[in-house]
Design a protein around this motif. Structure first.
Motif, PDB file in Angstrom:
ATOM      1  N   PRO A 194      35.663  11.792  42.743  1.00  0.00           N
ATOM      2  CA  PRO A 194      36.225  12.118  41.424  1.00  0.00           C
ATOM      3  C   PRO A 194      36.110  10.942  40.465  1.00  0.00           C
ATOM      4  O   PRO A 194      36.266   9.784  40.858  1.00  0.00           O
ATOM      5  N   ALA A 195      35.839  11.238  39.219  1.00  0.00           N
ATOM      6  CA  ALA A 195      35.806  10.189  38.194  1.00  0.00           C
ATOM      7  C   ALA A 195      37.227   9.709  37.932  1.00  0.00           C
ATOM      8  O   ALA A 195      38.155  10.505  37.809  1.00  0.00           O
ATOM      9  N   LYS A 196      37.387   8.381  37.856  1.00  0.00           N
ATOM     10  CA  LYS A 196      38.694   7.797  37.590  1.00  0.00           C
ATOM     11  C   LYS A 196      38.741   7.043  36.269  1.00  0.00           C
ATOM     12  O   LYS A 196      39.811   6.874  35.696  1.00  0.00           O
ATOM     13  N   PHE A 197      37.576   6.572  35.808  1.00  0.00           N
ATOM     14  CA  PHE A 197      37.517   5.755  34.607  1.00  0.00           C
ATOM     15  C   PHE A 197      36.377   6.232  33.704  1.00  0.00           C
ATOM     16  O   PHE A 197      35.356   6.728  34.181  1.00  0.00           O
ATOM     17  N   ALA A 198      36.579   6.051  32.401  1.00  0.00           N
ATOM     18  CA  ALA A 198      35.531   6.336  31.420  1.00  0.00           C
ATOM     19  C   ALA A 198      35.489   5.194  30.415  1.00  0.00           C
ATOM     20  O   ALA A 198      36.516   4.852  29.819  1.00  0.00           O
ATOM     21  N   ILE A 199      34.326   4.594  30.261  1.00  0.00           N
ATOM     22  CA  ILE A 199      34.131   3.531  29.275  1.00  0.00           C
ATOM     23  C   ILE A 199      33.425   4.153  28.077  1.00  0.00           C
ATOM     24  O   ILE A 199      32.311   4.672  28.202  1.00  0.00           O
ATOM     25  N   PHE A 200      34.069   4.103  26.911  1.00  0.00           N
ATOM     26  CA  PHE A 200      33.555   4.763  25.724  1.00  0.00           C
ATOM     27  C   PHE A 200      33.008   3.759  24.714  1.00  0.00           C
ATOM     28  O   PHE A 200      33.659   2.749  24.426  1.00  0.00           O
TER      29      PHE A 200
END
Length: 348
Positions: A194-200
């Motif tokens: 599962p994705a836990k982090f998103a860098i935008f």
């Protein structure tokens, strides 16, 4: 006997001032995903993990020799750590100005000199963050400047790990938040985690938080929130998606850019999904200054210091023109064993 100029402009003083200001400098985002480490030498070990499902044991007949499984869990890639260096030259005129003025006027001049040297150390940190954000934003690191042309291959599979939305978020009828949630599901299918982090990137983030569907949610609450704050919107997106969001909006000026154009470290038109913050390390190798000059092998060196992370500060005197030069150098690049967990989505 050194004069007041050489006595003050030393690597030790430069290091002391830099370390005293450490608490006032906010850490770069990349440091959270690639903490610093030191090693001897120049080799960067780009070992990367091979994600996937567990492999079942092979069947066997009784009383037969066992079969040995190949160790396919890791793939080894080697490269040489890149080398960066730049210097300031304290001119003859500046040197004379500092020597001849009284103490009251000398302090501001010295402050100006030390500000220049601190700029070199700021640049050393910016260089490292640029590489970390290139890796997170493009899957690779490319260095093309001052006659250097190097590409660092981390084993990033751009065909599977980088996508461009069919409907860009800037297009009419786009649904940024729904698109984001769909990519989170696609990420789990691809990586099995599962994705836990998103860098935008900056523009992608602004487009997401301005999504009309999110604004409508706040307006439809029992007690309508007609002007939700950015923090409220971000908290709502994180709660709905289950992913913690980081905004990569720090900027820098490219090396030798006389126009001083501000550039984002991380591309503004995309975001990166991650299942872990433990991506790798920022690996500092041995600079020539640490290996040779600071060991007493060069009598022209006036002073030298190595910071805890491996960045070297060197000063030396020149006869003609009479001046003192200050150089900052580093041998450094990020490692990324978890490159298979990086998933980049272009949205603008």
């Amino acid at each position: 006997m050194p004069n007041i100029f050489e006595a003050n402009i030393t690597a030790r003083n430069i290091r002391t001032i830099w370390e005293a200001d450490t608490e006032d400098r906010a850490p770069y985002l990349g440091e959270a995903f690639f903490p610093s480490t030191r090693q001897a030498g120049l080799e960067l070990n780009l070992i990367k993990g091979k994600q996937g499902l567990p492999v079942a044991l092979v069947s066997a007949n009784w009383d037969t020799d066992v079969l040995y499984r190949d160790r396919i869990g890791f793939e080894g890639l080697q490269a040489e750590l890149p080398f960066f260096k730049e210097a300031y030259k304290m001119s003859e005129k500046l040197r004379q100005d500092i020597i001849k003025v009284t103490d009251n006027y000398r302090v501001p001049l010295f402050n100006e000199v030390f500000r220049d040297t601190q700029n070199l150390l700021d640049g050393a940190e910016a260089t490292v963050e640029r590489m970390r954000m290139l890796l997170l934003g493009t899957g690779t690191i490319s260095i093309q400047e001052n006659g250097v042309d190097k590409q660092y291959d981390y084993g990033f599979n751009s065909a599977n790990q980088m996508v461009t939305e069919t409907t860009l978020w800037s297009a009419s009828g786009a649904h940024p938040f729904k698109s984001f949630v769909a990519r989170i599901k696609a990420y789990k299918q691809l990586t099995k985690k599962p994705a836990k982090f998103a860098i935008f990137g900056y523009n992608a983030y602004q487009t997401l938080i301005e999504d009309s569907e999110i604004i409508s949610y706040f307006e439809s609450l029992p007690v309508p929130v007609l002007a939700p704050t950015e923090d409220e919107i971000k908290a709502y997106i994180e709660r709905r998606s289950g992913v913690r969001i980081f905004l990569a909006d720090a900027q820098f000026v490219k090396a030798r850019d006389k126009s001083l154009t501000a550039t984002y470290f991380y591309p503004a038109d995309r975001y990166t999904l991650l299942s872990t913050a433990d991506l790798g390390e920022t690996v500092y190798g041995t600079t020539p200054e640490e290996a040779d000059l600071l060991s007493g092998g060069n009598s022209n060196v006036a002073s030298g210091e190595v910071l805890a992370n491996g960045v070297a500060i060197t000063t030396w005197k020149e006869v003609d023109p009479v001046c003192v030069s200050v150089k900052v150098s580093e041998v450094v690049a990020p490692s990324c064993p978890a490159i298979d967990q990086v998933y980049i989505v272009k949205v603008l």
